[in-house]
Each structure stands twice: as structure tokens, then as C-alpha cells.
Design a protein around this motif. Structure first.
Motif, PDB file in Angstrom:
ATOM      1  N   ASP A  15      48.041  14.728  40.757  1.00 39.96           N
ATOM      2  CA  ASP A  15      46.923  14.229  39.959  1.00 39.96           C
ATOM      3  C   ASP A  15      46.472  12.865  40.481  1.00 39.96           C
ATOM      4  OD1 ASP A  15      45.067  14.165  37.773  1.00 39.96           O
ATOM      5  OD2 ASP A  15      46.408  12.781  36.753  1.00 39.96           O
ATOM      6  N   LYS A  16      47.429  11.992  40.771  1.00 46.18           N
ATOM      7  CA  LYS A  16      47.091  10.656  41.261  1.00 46.18           C
ATOM      8  C   LYS A  16      46.459  10.712  42.637  1.00 46.18           C
ATOM      9  CE  LYS A  16      46.115   6.907  40.632  1.00 46.18           C
ATOM     10  NZ  LYS A  16      45.254   6.565  39.504  1.00 46.18           N
ATOM     11  N   ALA A  17      46.872  11.680  43.466  1.00 44.36           N
ATOM     12  CA  ALA A  17      46.332  11.798  44.817  1.00 44.36           C
ATOM     13  C   ALA A  17      45.006  12.554  44.851  1.00 44.36           C
ATOM     14  CB  ALA A  17      47.346  12.510  45.716  1.00 44.36           C
ATOM     15  N   GLY A  18      44.569  13.063  43.678  1.00 42.49           N
ATOM     16  CA  GLY A  18      43.319  13.809  43.625  1.00 42.49           C
ATOM     17  C   GLY A  18      43.427  15.179  44.273  1.00 42.49           C
ATOM     18  N   LEU A  19      44.602  15.782  44.201  1.00 44.18           N
ATOM     19  CA  LEU A  19      44.840  17.060  44.865  1.00 44.18           C
ATOM     20  C   LEU A  19      44.668  18.260  43.941  1.00 44.18           C
ATOM     21  CD1 LEU A  19      47.994  16.002  46.925  1.00 44.18           C
ATOM     22  CD2 LEU A  19      45.644  16.206  47.750  1.00 44.18           C
ATOM     23  N   LEU A  20      44.523  18.019  42.644  1.00 41.00           N
ATOM     24  CA  LEU A  20      44.285  19.124  41.707  1.00 41.00           C
ATOM     25  C   LEU A  20      42.838  19.591  41.835  1.00 41.00           C
ATOM     26  CD1 LEU A  20      46.082  17.773  38.500  1.00 41.00           C
ATOM     27  CD2 LEU A  20      47.020  19.270  40.266  1.00 41.00           C
ATOM     28  N   ASP A  21      42.607  20.901  41.700  1.00 38.06           N
ATOM     29  CA  ASP A  21      41.237  21.394  41.805  1.00 38.06           C
ATOM     30  C   ASP A  21      40.472  21.166  40.500  1.00 38.06           C
ATOM     31  OD1 ASP A  21      41.984  23.387  40.003  1.00 38.06           O
ATOM     32  OD2 ASP A  21      42.278  24.912  41.552  1.00 38.06           O
ATOM     33  N   GLU A  70      58.966   8.842  43.322  1.00 36.26           N
ATOM     34  CA  GLU A  70      58.620   7.703  44.165  1.00 36.26           C
ATOM     35  C   GLU A  70      57.610   8.074  45.248  1.00 36.26           C
ATOM     36  OE1 GLU A  70      62.400   6.539  42.202  1.00 36.26           O
ATOM     37  OE2 GLU A  70      61.612   8.362  43.101  1.00 36.26           O
ATOM     38  N   SER A  71      57.332   9.372  45.415  1.00 33.88           N
ATOM     39  CA  SER A  71      56.281   9.792  46.338  1.00 33.88           C
ATOM     40  C   SER A  71      54.944   9.173  45.938  1.00 33.88           C
ATOM     41  CB  SER A  71      56.145  11.321  46.334  1.00 33.88           C
ATOM     42  OG  SER A  71      57.356  11.949  46.701  1.00 33.88           O
ATOM     43  N   SER A  72      54.824   8.831  44.670  1.00 33.43           N
ATOM     44  CA  SER A  72      53.589   8.209  44.185  1.00 33.43           C
ATOM     45  C   SER A  72      53.360   6.845  44.827  1.00 33.43           C
ATOM     46  CB  SER A  72      53.618   8.085  42.659  1.00 33.43           C
ATOM     47  OG  SER A  72      54.829   7.492  42.227  1.00 33.43           O
ATOM     48  N   ALA A  73      54.422   6.203  45.318  1.00 30.44           N
ATOM     49  CA  ALA A  73      54.252   4.928  46.018  1.00 30.44           C
ATOM     50  C   ALA A  73      53.494   5.153  47.319  1.00 30.44           C
ATOM     51  CB  ALA A  73      55.611   4.287  46.307  1.00 30.44           C
ATOM     52  N   GLY A  74      53.813   6.244  48.020  1.00 32.15           N
ATOM     53  CA  GLY A  74      53.096   6.579  49.238  1.00 32.15           C
ATOM     54  C   GLY A  74      51.660   6.978  48.957  1.00 32.15           C
ATOM     55  N   VAL A  75      51.452   7.694  47.853  1.00 29.77           N
ATOM     56  CA  VAL A  75      50.100   8.068  47.452  1.00 29.77           C
ATOM     57  C   VAL A  75      49.275   6.813  47.160  1.00 29.77           C
ATOM     58  CG1 VAL A  75      48.747   9.157  45.614  1.00 29.77           C
ATOM     59  CG2 VAL A  75      50.703  10.359  46.613  1.00 29.77           C
ATOM     60  N   ALA A  76      49.904   5.848  46.504  1.00 33.24           N
ATOM     61  CA  ALA A  76      49.208   4.592  46.212  1.00 33.24           C
ATOM     62  C   ALA A  76      48.846   3.851  47.489  1.00 33.24           C
ATOM     63  CB  ALA A  76      50.084   3.709  45.333  1.00 33.24           C
ATOM     64  N   ALA A  77      49.632   4.075  48.551  1.00 28.94           N
ATOM     65  CA  ALA A  77      49.355   3.436  49.842  1.00 28.94           C
ATOM     66  C   ALA A  77      48.356   4.232  50.676  1.00 28.94           C
ATOM     67  CB  ALA A  77      50.652   3.264  50.623  1.00 28.94           C
ATOM     68  N   GLY A  78      47.841   5.332  50.117  1.00 33.35           N
ATOM     69  CA  GLY A  78      46.799   6.102  50.795  1.00 33.35           C
ATOM     70  C   GLY A  78      47.219   7.452  51.312  1.00 33.35           C
ATOM     71  N   GLY A  79      48.496   7.838  51.133  1.00 29.28           N
ATOM     72  CA  GLY A  79      48.973   9.130  51.626  1.00 29.28           C
ATOM     73  C   GLY A  79      48.325  10.296  50.903  1.00 29.28           C
ATOM     74  N   ARG A  80      47.817  11.268  51.652  1.00 32.18           N
ATOM     75  CA  ARG A  80      47.148  12.418  51.045  1.00 32.18           C
ATOM     76  C   ARG A  80      47.576  13.756  51.638  1.00 32.18           C
ATOM     77  NH1 ARG A  80      46.440   8.960  48.132  1.00 32.18           N
ATOM     78  NH2 ARG A  80      44.552   8.220  47.069  1.00 32.18           N
ATOM     79  N   THR A  81      48.305  13.744  52.754  1.00 34.54           N
ATOM     80  CA  THR A  81      48.639  15.003  53.424  1.00 34.54           C
ATOM     81  C   THR A  81      50.125  15.084  53.767  1.00 34.54           C
ATOM     82  OG1 THR A  81      48.397  14.280  55.738  1.00 34.54           O
ATOM     83  CG2 THR A  81      46.373  14.824  54.538  1.00 34.54           C
ATOM     84  N   GLY A  82      50.487  16.183  54.402  1.00 32.21           N
ATOM     85  CA  GLY A  82      51.868  16.389  54.806  1.00 32.21           C
ATOM     86  C   GLY A  82      52.337  15.422  55.875  1.00 32.21           C
ATOM     87  N   LEU A  83      51.403  14.738  56.546  1.00 32.43           N
ATOM     88  CA  LEU A  83      51.825  13.767  57.551  1.00 32.43           C
ATOM     89  C   LEU A  83      52.585  12.614  56.894  1.00 32.43           C
ATOM     90  CD1 LEU A  83      51.913  12.824  60.441  1.00 32.43           C
ATOM     91  CD2 LEU A  83      49.613  11.855  60.172  1.00 32.43           C
ATOM     92  N   THR A  84      52.215  12.277  55.682  1.00 35.83           N
ATOM     93  CA  THR A  84      52.970  11.279  54.923  1.00 35.83           C
ATOM     94  C   THR A  84      54.403  11.756  54.715  1.00 35.83           C
ATOM     95  OG1 THR A  84      51.046  10.380  53.749  1.00 35.83           O
ATOM     96  CG2 THR A  84      53.172  10.142  52.666  1.00 35.83           C
ATOM     97  N   ALA A  85      54.554  13.005  54.267  1.00 32.90           N
ATOM     98  CA  ALA A  85      55.893  13.561  54.034  1.00 32.90           C
ATOM     99  C   ALA A  85      56.666  13.689  55.342  1.00 32.90           C
ATOM    100  CB  ALA A  85      55.773  14.924  53.350  1.00 32.90           C
ATOM    101  N   LEU A  86      55.993  14.083  56.424  1.00 31.00           N
ATOM    102  CA  LEU A  86      56.668  14.226  57.715  1.00 31.00           C
ATOM    103  C   LEU A  86      57.206  12.880  58.189  1.00 31.00           C
ATOM    104  CD1 LEU A  86      57.397  16.254  59.936  1.00 31.00           C
ATOM    105  CD2 LEU A  86      55.261  15.623  61.096  1.00 31.00           C
ATOM    106  N   THR A  87      56.428  11.823  57.957  1.00 31.29           N
ATOM    107  CA  THR A  87      56.894  10.480  58.311  1.00 31.29           C
ATOM    108  C   THR A  87      58.128  10.113  57.499  1.00 31.29           C
ATOM    109  OG1 THR A  87      54.618   9.790  58.816  1.00 31.29           O
ATOM    110  CG2 THR A  87      56.243   8.044  58.451  1.00 31.29           C
ATOM    111  N   THR A  88      58.107  10.413  56.216  1.00 34.51           N
ATOM    112  CA  THR A  88      59.259  10.142  55.359  1.00 34.51           C
ATOM    113  C   THR A  88      60.480  10.921  55.836  1.00 34.51           C
ATOM    114  OG1 THR A  88      57.774   9.808  53.462  1.00 34.51           O
ATOM    115  CG2 THR A  88      60.110  10.142  52.986  1.00 34.51           C
TER     116      THR A  88
END
Length: 454
Positions: A283-289, A324-342
Motif C-alpha cells: 500500500d505504501k509503495a503504491g503497488l495495490l491496483d 522493515e521492508s517499508s524503510a526501503g520503500v520509503a527510500a524509493g524502492g519499488r521493484t524486485g531489484l530492491t529485494a535482490l540488493t537486500t
């Protein structure tokens, strides 16, 4: 190649932003690499737990990245690890030798069950069946919960025998520096400085090391040094021999009923913690349709299920999606590349664990407090002037998550309130079959809690 894999332009992001977001997520949740061995180390080999946690987290988060393409990281869930060690091993199975093997067997079965229900899209139906107002309430409640974790981790909020909670000691460096770190993040965010959350974490850590050097921050039995310690070497994989594939199917075959109860507790908390976390972060990342549903949610749950199964085989408690994934979302993360980096950071942590483990809780606390501020804005989406069932259910979810220290409990109170009020409004026809099933599960959960208290 990265554009083709993660659709960066479609999500209005870029490689730099995603990588920074992934590092931010990792730093916000890196504490689990210290906390999980500390908790499970009471009943099994701590070094093996550390290795199992890092490896299982990397595998599960990689699946999330490459298959689901969401900025959600996974690791050993807090609460579930405490239940594993203190409730089951040290209380319920106190007279059983190597009781941790029974818990790992339960976690393995839990993971396999979740794989099965993910294949049949049961978890997907649950998350998509929750009303939109409740989803917004869950997201806002998680915001308060995340902020409370941060406040508690920094000592800004402390225990009180008379009022349950109280204000911490402002003379302590942990409290003062955490508040400074929060202001750093807020101010940098105002000026739209890229990586504001990550800068806040690193900046607070550096200030902490300065405080230790000057003698303000004192290293003692309760407070570890903020400087990395490489004296024990980088990594020792021998610990996995003491945790990996340590199952006890013999005990299970003779204690089926007790084992089922243990598995159900793991299942319940993991299921609804994951649902709440995924809803809140998405919801915070704007990923819900437009209908409030999450595309590819089945793949999200499969990553969680496989992670739990792998974690059990390696020797750790339930792997679940991390708020805590929401911390990455707050930093601009929107895709799996964020998760891959983690995930990459989890692999790196195997070899540079002294550095990652040196970052204290009060340095990541500012990020969690800031993320809480962002997530609470979901309350604006709740239609308080509409159906009272929607507003009451959302309100209970918001209220109970931080006050009971459980995402699952918040969802439980929210959904039970929503269903009961709907029935008394004579709108039972608006309740979907999946919501009736969830309601029944929560009622069963309450009955088990009442039985346990008796």
C-alpha cells in the motif's frame, strides 16, 4: 537487462534508487542477524543459527525479487523465534532432549503446508478478500507498530511497572542520537536528498562511534561496542553441522496432538503477520491496483513458504516478510531489484558480519520511526463517514497492532469487529466466503488462547 527483469521505468525508479533502497532495508533489518542467534542460542548453536538465518533470508528474498518482483525482504520473524525458544523448547518441551529439533520439524511442516496453500491460492484469496478500508487500517496500524519498535529499540519508550510504558532517559546517547537521526532523515527528505533514510542510519551510527570515543556511550555488559570487531574472523560454516537437518520425526509420531498444536501456532502467526506486512508495504509503495488488490501476490507467499522450508532445513525459525521492508520503500524502492540488493547484503553479511552486527538498534530506530510516519498516512484512505463496520474494523486494526505488539492480533480484532458489525447491520450478504473462513479461524484462535490461559 535489469530494466527487462524488473521494469524499472514502469515503476518510475532507477538502478541507483533501488540499490540504495535495498541497502536501507537491509540496515533496518540487519539486527535480526544478532537477535535471532541471541534468542535461539538459548536452545541451539548460535553460530549455526546466524548462518542459517543469513542464508535462508538471502534465498527467500532472492525468490521474492526474481519471481514476484516486489521490494519485500524476508528473514526470521520476531515473536516466532521467541515462541520457538522460550515457549516451546524451554516450557512445553522442557523435559525433551534437543527440543529444538521438534520445533524445526514443526517449522518444516509449516513451510510445506504454506507451499501447498500458496499453490492453491488460498493465501492469495485471503489478502485480496480483505475489504479496502481494513487494508488501509492495517497499513496505518503497521506504521504505528513499526514506529513503536523504533522508539523501543532506541530507549525513547521504556517499560513502566505503573503505566506499562514511559519516556526514556534523554541523557542517554541512544535516545539523544536516535532523535537526532530522525531529524536528519526528515530534513534530508524535505530537501529531497536521495538516500535520506540510509544517510540517517549511517550518520547516527557514526555519531554513536564518536560518542563511544569520547566516553559518553559506555561499553558494558548491556551495551556492545559500536566499532566492528574482526578478532573472531569473518565466517565459520562449521556451525551449520549443529543445526542443519536436525529433525525429530520419532517424537512427532508419538505426540501427534501436541505437535499439531505447535504447528498451528506457527501457522497462525506467520500467515497473518505476512498478510499484514505485505498489505502495508504494498500500500505504501503504491503497488495495490485500483480495487485494492496486489498483483502476483501468490508469488509473494510462495517466496515466504519456500524461505520457511529452507530455513527449517538449515536450522532457524520461521522465515517471513519483514515490515522493515517499508524503510526501503520509503527510500524509493519499488521493484524486485530492491529485494535482490537486500539478498546480496545478506550474502555479504556472511563474510562481513562484524560490520553489519556493529550497527546498533538506536541507529536503525530513526528509519523505523520515519517509516511509521509515512505509513500512518494510510489512515486518510479510511472512509470514517461511510459504513460503520469498515471504520470500526479499521480502527481496531490500528489500535491493537501496537498495543498488543502483534500485526496478527491487529488483523484479528479488525476482521472480527468488521464481520460482527456487518451481521448486526443486516449486511451479512456483503461478507465473502473467504472472510467467513478467516473469521472462523480467528474465533478458533481466541478459543485456544482462552484454553491456554485457563
Amino acid at each position: 537487462m535489469l530494466e527487462k527483469m524488473f521494469h524499472l521505468k514502469e515503476h518510475n525508479t532507477n538502478v541507483r534508487t533501488e540499490v540504495l533502497a535495498g541497502v536501507t532495508t537491509f540496515l533496518a533489518m540487519a539486527y535480526i542477524l544478532a537477535v535471532n542467534p541471541s534468542i535461539l542460542g538459548n536452545v541451539m548453536d548460535a553460530n549455526g543459527v546466524f548462518l542459517a538465518t543469513a542464508i535462508a533470508s538471502a534465498i527467500a528474498t532472492t525468490i521474492m525479487a526474481l519471481w514476484a518482483n516486489y521490494p519485500i525482504a524476508l528473514s526470521a520473524g520476531l515473536g516466532l523465534n521467541a515462541y520457538f525458544a522460550f515457549t516451546v523448547c524451554l516450557q512445553e518441551l522442557a523435559d525433551v532432549e534437543n527440543a529444538f529439533e521438534i520445533c524445526l520439524t514443526a517449522v518444516l511442516l509449516e513451510g510445506l503446508i504454506f507451499i501447498a496453500i500458496s499453490v492453491f491460492k488460498v493465501r492469495e484469496q485471503i489478502i485480496n478478500g480483505i475489504p479496502h478500508n481494513l487494508k488501509s487500517g492495517i497499513s496505518a496500524g503497521i506504521g504505528l507498530f513499526v514506529a513503536f519498535i523504533g522508539l523501543q529499540g532506541a530507549g525513547i519508550v521504556v517499560n513502566s511497572d505503573s503505566t506499562l510504558v514511559d519516556l526514556g532517559d534523554f541523557a542517554s546517547p541512544q535516545v539523544a542520537l536516535a532523535l537526532v537521526g530522525f531529524l536528519i532523515i526528515v530534513i534530508l527528505s524535505y530537501y529531497k536528498i536521495p538516500g535520506a533514510v540510509l544517510i540517517g542510519i549511517i550518520g547516527t551510527w557514526i555519531l554513536g562511534m564518536i560518542a563511544q570515543t569520547t566516553g559518553w556511550y559506555v561499553v558494558d555488559d548491556a551495551h556492545a561496542s559500536l566499532f566492528p570487531d574482526f578478532s573472531q574472523g569473518l565466517v565459520n560454516f562449521a556451525g551449520l553441522k549443529k543445526t542443519a537437518f536436525h529433525f525429530n520425526f520419532g517424537w512427532v509420531s508419538h505426540n501427534v496432538v501436541q505437535f499439531i498444536a505447535i504447528v498451528f501456532s506457527f501457522l497462525f502467526v506467520d500467515l497473518f503477520d505476512t498478510v499484514g506486512t505485505v498489505v502495508g508495504v504494498a500500500d505504501k509503495a503504491g503497488l495495490l491496483d485500483k480495487d485494492g488488490k496486489l498483483p502476483r501476490v501468490g508469488k509473494v507467499f510462495m517466496a515466504d513458504a519456500v524461505g520457511t522450508t529452507v530455513g527449517a532445513c538449515l536450522g532457524t525459525s520461521t522465515i517471513t516478510s519483514f515490515v522493515e521492508s517499508s524503510a526501503g520503500v520509503a527510500a524509493g524502492g519499488r521493484t524486485g531489484l530492491t529485494a535482490l540488493t537486500t539478498a546480496g547484503m545478506f550474502v555479504l553479511s556472511l563474510f562481513l558480519s562484524p560490520i553489519f552486527l556493529a550497527i546498533p538498534g538506536f541507529a536503525t530506530a530513526p528509519a523505523l520511526i520515519y517509516v511509521g510516519m509515512l505509513m500512518i498516512t494510510s489512515v486518510k484512505k479510511i472512509e470514517f463517514d461511510g459504513d460503520v463496520a469498515d471504520s470500526a474494523g479499521a480502527y481496531m486494526a490500528i489500535l491493537m497492532m501496537p498495543l498488543t505488539y502483534s500485526i496478527a492480533n491487529g488483523i484479528m480484532f479488525g476482521i472480527i469487529t468488521w464481520v460482527v458489525v456487518k451481521v448486526f447491520e443486516k449486511k451479512a450478504k456483503d461478507i465473502s466466503p473467504i472472510m467467513w473462513v478467516i473469521f472462523g479461524l480467528f474465533v478458533l484462535r481466541i478459543l485456544t488462547l482462552v484454553t491456554n490461559f485457563r
